[in-house]
Design an enzyme around this catalytic site. Structure first.
Site, mmCIF file in Angstrom:
data_model
loop_
_atom_site.group_PDB
_atom_site.id
_atom_site.type_symbol
_atom_site.label_atom_id
_atom_site.label_comp_id
_atom_site.label_asym_id
_atom_site.label_seq_id
_atom_site.Cartn_x
_atom_site.Cartn_y
_atom_site.Cartn_z
ATOM 1 N N ASP A 1 0.855 -1.175 0.000
ATOM 2 C CA ASP A 1 0.000 0.000 0.000
ATOM 3 C C ASP A 1 0.899 1.235 0.000
ATOM 4 O O ASP A 1 2.111 1.134 0.227
ATOM 5 C CB ASP A 1 -0.894 -0.047 1.247
ATOM 6 C CG ASP A 1 -1.884 1.093 1.286
ATOM 7 O OD1 ASP A 1 -2.319 1.521 0.207
ATOM 8 O OD2 ASP A 1 -2.227 1.548 2.392
ATOM 9 N N ASN B 1 19.278 -43.979 14.951
ATOM 10 C CA ASN B 1 18.297 -43.019 14.468
ATOM 11 C C ASN B 1 17.967 -41.981 15.537
ATOM 12 O O ASN B 1 17.850 -40.780 15.256
ATOM 13 C CB ASN B 1 17.034 -43.769 14.045
ATOM 14 C CG ASN B 1 16.082 -42.903 13.242
ATOM 15 O OD1 ASN B 1 16.440 -42.416 12.183
ATOM 16 N ND2 ASN B 1 14.887 -42.722 13.745
#
Length: 885
Positions: A325, A719
């Site tokens: 704007d 993991n």
């Protein structure tokens, strides 16, 4: 009969008596309250379910169930904790986003003054109905759409709805028989009032024409009814989740089938397959994403950018188009006098911003003062006297800077006089106002009469040049008037709002005759006023261009003003022009994407412009501060609202709020976004390379004579260590110094694109080669080869993690080396602590074996460093072309 005529006839039918109480009650029952509909609250369980529908979360849920089935409660607990945290954060952010429509109600007046049964009453704004006669005064918020039937010097601030920085003069609806009222081309903008606008000056009576959802505020609420869209990061992670789910299931099914074919027990192979599912899914990814976004949000907050939705952090790094704007975003949001001209030839520019008295008035290199340029002083003194505004200095309360009461244009004139050294308060004391002819939309000028010594008076007239620079208002030679008109046109082309000021000293005028007062005046000069660009705006636009981001200007202001601001800031490109949205019968997609500046845009058109770029594949950031910006803010990939001057509606609709109202903060936030995305890709390379290596070891091992290279518990342990703290720590890596000198990544590019999946395969191949090589050497020499493979797989992955750093050294992100050292210590504990050895089925290694495996693991570090030298794209995938900006 036109709608305007019908509303106008209704206004005259009701006249000053307004509606009866009975009729108002009937209409309230038929049409409903003058309020916006409240959206139905989404139940908590439905919010949670929507979060769990994410493919990656679904894979994690399956992995959690499988780990619970294997009895690995530690890994299952970690996975479930990640799911709970991410779901909670997502639900909390959704609740905040839903406050956008509810915030629209804060702009409507809680009470309204109406005429009922011939008497003025104050009622709740929700009870206002179509046909009510509103009584409006200075400072009041218009509670519903209405047509004026009586107005006195009425000035209305419509900036929240239209984006135009200058308040609008409003006049009453013309008589029915007049041409303007029956003209089908007339839009009634001169007498129509919109809900949510503010009366700056004057008073009026207006008949309500639309309430609730049918009002201007209601139409904007309807535009915001659609839910928030997925961010680029969310779309990319959805794709990654689906791909991981398919790959994990297929490969683990292959491992299960091969094991059964080799005669392994069904129970062992099922547990092994489950373990590989967990290994294939980087369960730390949601935690890494959440941490990276949270840290990015915290850093942005330190730079005055407040994040309302965490995914918006990354979205800024993907932005290809920044739509902004004008008023209050690229400009100061305060009207300031910028130029003056006097008939004697004095032309000056005025510096300084806001209403503060600091600044100067210059002609070339000469600073003017009262003794150097009496004509300029006379002009500004007249402008300060023919003025109803008040300037307020800073105080210890909410006013941290100079502020104004009244018309912003008149406040700008007062500020200019103060900058020139005119004592405004002394003028009011010495020359009190005796009479005035108020400004109205038809005359477009204001006249005041002030006392002089000896019984004389000074008549001052201020108004639009076309209404002042003419006979009989002026008694000046034709050449002077023509020169003034030419100068006024020049100022207007420069985007200035021009006011002409004339005055005359008289002995005994008739103060009750406006026609006599406003004639035979002497021209004092012209003053040009504008809402100036922010000092940092040009640098921000340049930074956007350097980063490959296309800047757009979308404003409700006049095309001439938009053109000047856009040209000054470098937004308007050579060969392009300003698009006047009033001339667009339909939003042509190609024309919209080619344009860079849009003027006179209404909320629906702002929304259409954003949608046109999004449909073309752009990632759009929209900035704004008004109610008229809210729909586009909500629909854009990321909405950015101003925190100080922004409306509550804009702030609630946005994903990011700028606490300092500086557009430059968006560029800083975009840098953080690129940092977040780079760290997520960094983790994906690290985590998926390790996961692919674990699957490759389990697939290739039996083919080279290793019946079961790793036990299920060993896979889960590796993991947990590698994807735990080291993986999360990668999300804290610093930004690349060259991040903002490169164009944004292509919007359609996958998170594994730009050669990342090839890098994952290459690094995964190195990790699996080191692991299998160590295992084969140990198997051939009669050493505990499975334990050696267990240690090699973990340490090689950790070496890759250490090499993944954005910058060498430990000061930029000390958490990563600490996390890697901790994981390495736990990996060693798995070999030498008896309880863990029993759990994992490992054996201790000798110092020589430990040294050999550790030495070979360094190949993971070297491999990643060398891999960075390989171009990220193959010849079949050319480097993306920088957008023409």
């Amino acid at each position: 009969m036109s709608a305007i005529e019908e509303r106008t006839r209704s206004a005259y039918r009701h006249g000053a008596a307004g509606l009866s109480s009975a009729e108002a009650a009937r209409r309230l029952e038929a049409d409903g309250p003058n309020a916006l509909p409240v959206a139905r609250r989404v139940r908590l369980w439905r919010r949670v379910l929507m979060q769990l529908r994410d493919p990656l979360v679904a894979v994690l849920l399956v992995a959690a169930a499988l780990t619970i089935g294997t009895g690995d409660w530690t890994d299952a607990g970690v996975i479930l904790l990640v799911i709970v945290v991410n779901t909670s954060v997502g639900v909390a952010q959704e609740v905040k986003a839903e406050q956008a429509i509810a915030a629209l109600g804060t702009l409507t007046a809680p009470h309204a003054r109406v005429v009922r049964d011939g008497q003025q009453r104050q009622i709740a704004s929700a009870e206002v109905v179509v046909g009510d006669l509103l009584v409006l005064g200075e400072g009041e918020i218009v509670p519903a759409d209405a047509d004026l039937v009586e107005a006195a010097a009425l000035l209305v601030d419509e900036s929240a709805l239209t984006g135009e920085s200058v308040p609008v003069d409003k006049g009453a609806v013309p008589e029915i028989e007049s041409d303007s009222a029956s003209d089908p081309e007339s839009d009634g903008s001169g007498w129509a009032l919109s809900a949510g606008t503010v009366v700056v000056r004057g008073r009026g009576l207006a008949v309500v024409t639309a309430t609730g959802t049918q009002s201007a505020m209601g139409r904007i609420a309807a535009l915001m009814a659609s839910g928030p869209v997925l961010t680029p990061l969310q779309r990319r992670l959805v794709g990654v989740g689906r791909a991981l789910a398919i790959v994990a299931v297929v490969l683990c099914a292959v491992v299960l089938a091969l094991g059964l074919a080799r005669g392994q027990s069904v129970e062992l192979m099922v547990v092994t397959a489950i373990s590989l599912v967990v290994a294939a899914v980087p369960e730390s990814l949601p935690a890494v994403v959440t941490l990276a976004l949270a840290l990015g949000a915290r850093r942005m907050a330190g730079r005055q950018a407040l994040v309302r939705r965490l995914p918006a952090v990354e979205t800024l790094g993907s932005v290809t188009v920044l739509a902004t704007d004008k008023t209050g975003t690229l400009t100061e949001g305060v009207m300031v006098a910028r130029a003056l001209w006097t008939p004697s030839g004095g032309a000056a520019t005025i510096s300084g911003t806001g209403y503060a008295p600091e600044g100067s008035i210059t002609r070339g290199q000469l600073t003017l003062s009262a003794e150097h340029d009496a004509d300029a002083a006379d002009l500004l003194a007249a402008a300060a006297m023919c003025n109803d505004a008040i300037l307020r200095p800073p105080d210890d309360g909410q006013n941290a800077a100079w502020s104004a009461l009244g018309d912003p244009t008149e406040a700008a004139l007062l500020a200019a006089a103060r900058k020139f050294g005119v004592d405004v308060s002394m003028l009011a004391e010495r020359h009190p106002r005796l009479a005035e002819v108020p400004f109205d939309s038809d005359r477009r000028r204001m006249t005041t009469v002030h006392a002089l010594s000896g019984g004389a008076v000074r008549v001052i007239c201020k108004g639009a040049p076309e209404t002042v620079l003419r006979f009989p208002v002026l008694d000046e030679p034709r050449a002077v008037i023509d020169e003034a008109l030419r100068r006024a046109e020049d100022y207007a082309r420069d985007g200035l709002r021009v006011l002409a000021i004339a005055q005359s000293d008289r002995l005994s005028p008739d103060l009750t005759d406006p026609a006599q007062l406003e004639q035979s005046l002497r021209l004092s000069g012209l003053i040009g006023i504008m809402d100036p660009p922010r000092a940092s705006a040009a640098a921000t636009v340049a930074a956007c261009r350097s980063a490959g981001i296309v800047p757009l200007l979308i404003t409700g202001d006049h095309p001439a003003t938009a053109r000047v601001i856009a040209a000054d800031l470098g937004i308007l490109e050579p060969g392009t022009d300003v698009v006047d949205c009033r001339e667009l019968s339909a939003m042509d997609q190609a024309a919209v994407r080619a344009a860079r500046v849009f003027a006179r845009a209404v909320p629906e058109q702002k929304l259409a412009i954003v949608e046109a770029h999004r449909s073309a594949g752009d990632v759009v950031a929209m900035t704004g501060d008004g109610v008229n910006d809210a729909p586009a803010l909500r629909r854009a990939d990321i909405g950015v609202a101003m925190g100080r001057r922004g409306t509550e509606v804009a702030r609630q609709a946005a994903d990011l709020v700028l606490a300092d109202d500086e557009l430059g903060t968006v560029v800083a936030a975009a840098e953080e976004g690129r940092r977040v995305y780079a760290n997520i890709r960094r983790f994906l390379l690290y985590g998926l390379a390790g996961g692919s290596a674990e699957i490759a070891v389990m697939l290739v091992g039996p083919a080279v004579g290793l019946a079961l290279p790793l036990l299920p518990s060993q896979i889960l342990w590796i993991n947990l260590l590698t994807h735990g703290l080291p993986g999360v720590a990668l999300g804290s890596e610093p930004v690349d110094p060259d991040a903002m000198s490169r164009p944004p990544r292509p919007p359609a590019e996958s998170v594994l694109g730009a050669g990342l999946w090839q890098r994952i395969l290459r690094i995964g191949a190195v990790i699996s080669a080191v692991t299998l090589g160590v295992a084969l050497w140990g198997h051939a020499t009669g050493r505990p080869w499975q334990s050696m493979a267990f240690f090699a797989l973990g340490t090689t992955q950790l070496a890759v993690g250490l090499a993944s750093r954005a910058r060498p050294g430990t000061r930029s992100n000390p958490l990563l080396p600490i996390a890697i050292l901790g994981a390495l210590a736990l990996q060693l504990a798995g070999l030498y602590l008896a309880p863990l050895r029993d759990l994992l089925g490992t054996q201790p290694l000798t110092a020589f074996e430990l040294l050999m495996v550790g030495g070979l693991s360094i190949l993971g570090y070297i491999a990643l460093k060398l891999d960075r030298l390989i171009p990220s794209r193959s010849p079949a995938e050319p480097e993306p072309t920088r957008r023409h900006v």
